[in-house]
Enzyme design. Structure first.
Site: not given
Length: 137
Positions: A96-97
């Site tokens: 995830h960013v």
């Protein structure tokens, strides 16, 4: 499914979604640095950036780019901080960013850890050699 983010992507758990398609899902972080702090993740379970198939890198980061622009515009922010952890400090083991809205003097100071220096030029060159060698190996 035991992965928290897989369950959110499958709509088994609630989230404040801001975007979704067949490849990616984006939703507000439940513990934001600032309002608008958004997480962007692949819909499929992929643990780390190095696990993301090469063919998926471009499409995934196109979504990250799109969300970064939307966070800036939607939150009337001067910019964004875009970051990801890879294994270490990765609170959920699903790629995830973080896309965090930023403004000057917002209180966030650069990176969240102390910076350092190389001992000398030889140390820097040795370090660069190690990374270059790993790229070709």
């Amino acid at each position: 499914m035991e992965c928290l983010f897989c369950r959110i992507a499958a709509a088994e758990l609630p989230a404040y979604r801001v975007y979704e398609d067949d490849d990616a899902v984006a939703f507000l972080d439940t513990r934001p640095l600032f309002p608008g702090h958004t997480l962007v993740l692949p819909r499929r379970h992929i643990e780390t950036l190095t696990d993301l198939p090469a063919a998926g890198v471009g499409p995934f980061f196109a979504r990250v780019q799109e969300i970064a622009g939307a966070v800036e515009r939607g939150m009337a922010a001067a910019g964004t901080f875009v970051a990801m952890n890879n294994r270490i400090s990765q609170s959920v083991p699903h790629l995830h960013v973080h896309v965090v809205p930023r403004n000057r003097k917002d209180g966030l100071r650069g990176f969240f850890w102390p910076r350092t220096t190389y001992r000398d030029e030889a140390h820097a060159e040795e370090t660069a050699d190690r990374v270059r060698s790993a790229l070709s190996g």
